[in-house]
Design a protein around this motif. Structure first.
Motif, PDB file in Angstrom:
ATOM      1  N   ASP A  72       0.844  -1.191   0.000  1.00 55.81           N
ATOM      2  CA  ASP A  72       0.000   0.000   0.000  1.00 55.81           C
ATOM      3  C   ASP A  72       0.884   1.247   0.000  1.00 55.81           C
ATOM      4  OD1 ASP A  72      -1.945  -1.873   0.259  1.00 55.81           O
ATOM      5  OD2 ASP A  72      -2.558  -1.327   2.280  1.00 55.81           O
ATOM      6  N   PHE A  73       0.440   2.275  -0.723  1.00 59.70           N
ATOM      7  CA  PHE A  73       1.216   3.515  -0.755  1.00 59.70           C
ATOM      8  C   PHE A  73       0.318   4.683  -1.143  1.00 59.70           C
ATOM      9  CE2 PHE A  73       1.578   1.425  -4.860  1.00 59.70           C
ATOM     10  CZ  PHE A  73       1.326   2.444  -5.775  1.00 59.70           C
ATOM     11  N   GLU A  74       0.773   5.890  -0.805  1.00 60.42           N
ATOM     12  CA  GLU A  74       0.021   7.115  -1.054  1.00 60.42           C
ATOM     13  C   GLU A  74       0.393   7.713  -2.410  1.00 60.42           C
ATOM     14  OE1 GLU A  74      -2.242   8.564   0.921  1.00 60.42           O
ATOM     15  OE2 GLU A  74      -2.032   7.262   2.686  1.00 60.42           O
ATOM     16  N   ILE A  75      -0.612   8.337  -3.042  1.00 59.49           N
ATOM     17  CA  ILE A  75      -0.374   9.161  -4.232  1.00 59.49           C
ATOM     18  C   ILE A  75      -0.782  10.566  -3.843  1.00 59.49           C
ATOM     19  CG2 ILE A  75      -0.836   9.448  -6.697  1.00 59.49           C
ATOM     20  CD1 ILE A  75      -2.071   6.627  -6.680  1.00 59.49           C
ATOM     21  N   SER A  76       0.161  11.429  -3.618  1.00 56.60           N
ATOM     22  CA  SER A  76      -0.133  12.772  -3.124  1.00 56.60           C
ATOM     23  C   SER A  76      -0.101  13.790  -4.247  1.00 56.60           C
ATOM     24  CB  SER A  76       0.873  13.180  -2.044  1.00 56.60           C
ATOM     25  OG  SER A  76       0.815  12.281  -0.956  1.00 56.60           O
ATOM     26  N   SER A  77      -0.820  14.881  -4.022  1.00 61.11           N
ATOM     27  CA  SER A  77      -0.781  16.003  -4.954  1.00 61.11           C
ATOM     28  C   SER A  77       0.619  16.603  -4.931  1.00 61.11           C
ATOM     29  CB  SER A  77      -1.819  17.051  -4.553  1.00 61.11           C
ATOM     30  OG  SER A  77      -1.610  18.240  -5.279  1.00 61.11           O
ATOM     31  N   GLU A 116      -4.516   0.466  -2.190  1.00 58.13           N
ATOM     32  CA  GLU A 116      -4.677  -0.523  -1.122  1.00 58.13           C
ATOM     33  C   GLU A 116      -4.921  -1.895  -1.750  1.00 58.13           C
ATOM     34  OE1 GLU A 116      -7.711   0.777   1.558  1.00 58.13           O
ATOM     35  OE2 GLU A 116      -6.691   2.665   2.034  1.00 58.13           O
ATOM     36  N   VAL A 117      -3.900  -2.696  -1.785  1.00 58.77           N
ATOM     37  CA  VAL A 117      -3.975  -4.004  -2.441  1.00 58.77           C
ATOM     38  C   VAL A 117      -5.025  -4.893  -1.785  1.00 58.77           C
ATOM     39  CG1 VAL A 117      -2.682  -6.094  -3.058  1.00 58.77           C
ATOM     40  CG2 VAL A 117      -1.556  -3.856  -3.133  1.00 58.77           C
ATOM     41  N   GLY A 118      -5.190  -4.757  -0.465  1.00 60.89           N
ATOM     42  CA  GLY A 118      -6.150  -5.594   0.253  1.00 60.89           C
ATOM     43  C   GLY A 118      -7.591  -5.341  -0.148  1.00 60.89           C
ATOM     44  N   LYS A 119      -7.875  -4.196  -0.766  1.00 56.04           N
ATOM     45  CA  LYS A 119      -9.229  -3.879  -1.199  1.00 56.04           C
ATOM     46  C   LYS A 119      -9.530  -4.420  -2.602  1.00 56.04           C
ATOM     47  CE  LYS A 119     -10.828  -1.343   2.258  1.00 56.04           C
ATOM     48  NZ  LYS A 119     -12.090  -1.649   2.974  1.00 56.04           N
ATOM     49  N   MET A 120      -8.526  -4.986  -3.253  1.00 51.43           N
ATOM     50  CA  MET A 120      -8.697  -5.450  -4.627  1.00 51.43           C
ATOM     51  C   MET A 120      -9.275  -6.855  -4.677  1.00 51.43           C
ATOM     52  SD  MET A 120      -5.097  -4.235  -6.354  1.00 51.43           S
ATOM     53  CE  MET A 120      -4.394  -2.609  -6.040  1.00 51.43           C
ATOM     54  N   PRO A 143      -8.863  -0.585  -7.697  1.00 46.48           N
ATOM     55  CA  PRO A 143      -9.405   0.517  -6.896  1.00 46.48           C
ATOM     56  C   PRO A 143      -8.326   1.287  -6.137  1.00 46.48           C
ATOM     57  CG  PRO A 143      -9.722  -1.558  -5.745  1.00 46.48           C
ATOM     58  CD  PRO A 143      -9.114  -1.902  -7.081  1.00 46.48           C
ATOM     59  N   ILE A 144      -8.585   2.579  -5.988  1.00 49.36           N
ATOM     60  CA  ILE A 144      -7.772   3.398  -5.104  1.00 49.36           C
ATOM     61  C   ILE A 144      -8.716   4.184  -4.190  1.00 49.36           C
ATOM     62  CG2 ILE A 144      -5.800   3.639  -6.664  1.00 49.36           C
ATOM     63  CD1 ILE A 144      -6.858   6.372  -7.457  1.00 49.36           C
ATOM     64  N   ALA A 145      -8.227   4.513  -3.012  1.00 50.45           N
ATOM     65  CA  ALA A 145      -9.004   5.316  -2.072  1.00 50.45           C
ATOM     66  C   ALA A 145      -8.661   6.785  -2.319  1.00 50.45           C
ATOM     67  CB  ALA A 145      -8.665   4.936  -0.636  1.00 50.45           C
ATOM     68  N   VAL A 146      -9.658   7.567  -2.693  1.00 53.20           N
ATOM     69  CA  VAL A 146      -9.461   8.989  -2.978  1.00 53.20           C
ATOM     70  C   VAL A 146     -10.003   9.813  -1.810  1.00 53.20           C
ATOM     71  CG1 VAL A 146     -10.032  10.905  -4.519  1.00 53.20           C
ATOM     72  CG2 VAL A 146      -9.655   8.612  -5.456  1.00 53.20           C
ATOM     73  N   THR A 147      -9.220  10.749  -1.331  1.00 53.20           N
ATOM     74  CA  THR A 147      -9.657  11.647  -0.268  1.00 53.20           C
ATOM     75  C   THR A 147      -9.618  13.081  -0.777  1.00 53.20           C
ATOM     76  OG1 THR A 147      -8.854  10.191   1.507  1.00 53.20           O
ATOM     77  CG2 THR A 147      -9.200  12.510   2.063  1.00 53.20           C
TER      78      THR A 147
END
Length: 207
Positions: free
Chosen positions: A1-6, A21-25, A99-103
């Motif tokens: 798992d890792f972040e993609i930041s602006s 988040e690989v666990g959500k795939m 999937p990716i988690a977008v905030t």
């Protein structure tokens, strides 16, 4: 798992980030993810990073306002504010295949909510995809501070405090055109049929 930041540095509280988040795939999504070369994955992530930089919460993208208004009307909502329909606009498209988690972080007071928030994705072909309930945090005044949701692709999104019935504008337009053509087809058949009957009656009268 890792972040993609602006990559943009700004003091504004309006910003977006994402997390892989690989666990959500699902198994298929994990296979898609694992099957990407480093170059292919990096290209997708760089594009996502650029898209994250373009976030405009509360603003409509040029090609989404009419679509969102049509969905609202379909659900009996005359005023977007009353329906708590809130756009989360981005510039650009990316189909990730996983999937990716977008905030998305909002400025204080932009969106009021004390109920569930449902997220919808406006796809590149203008169809609507339901992404289910979002997770969100609130400021001390009760307004929404951040919204987090999962998506397998990028363009623009919007939220609603009610679960909406979805009918994309393209389908609605096509349906209207098909009904229009069907009605005209019936009229033409009726006219032609009537003309044939008249000709037959005239022939019968003078024969």
């Amino acid at each position: 798992d890792f972040e993609i930041s602006s990559t943009e540095s700004s003091n504004s509280k309006q910003s977006a980030s994402a997390r892989v988040e690989v666990g959500k795939m699902t198994e298929n999504e994990q296979a898609n993810y694992a099957g990407l070369t480093d170059e292919e994955l990096n290209k997708k992530l760089v594009n996502v990073q650029d898209i994250l930089n373009s976030v405009r919460p509360g603003e409509f993208a040029d090609d989404t306002k009419e679509i969102i208004n049509d969905i609202a009307k379909l659900n009996g909502i005359d005023n977007l504010e009353d329906g708590k329909i809130f756009p989360l606009s981005f510039t650009g498209h990316e189909n990730l295949g996983f999937p990716i988690a977008v905030t998305v972080r909002l400025e204080k007071g932009m969106l009021e909510s004390d109920t569930d928030l449902f997220v919808y994705h406006i796809l590149e072909d203008e169809t609507i995809e339901s992404l289910g309930k979002a997770e969100y945090t609130r400021y001390d005044d009760g307004s929404v501070e951040s919204i987090t949701f999962y998506t397998t692709g990028f363009s623009s999104f919007f939220t609603s405090t009610t679960e909406l019935s979805i009918l994309d504008s393209t389908t609605a337009t096509e349906g209207s055109e098909q009904n229009y053509l069907w009605i005209w087809g019936v009229v033409i058949i009726a006219v032609v049929g009537g003309a044939i009957v008249c000709v037959a009656l005239v022939k019968k009268k003078y024969n």
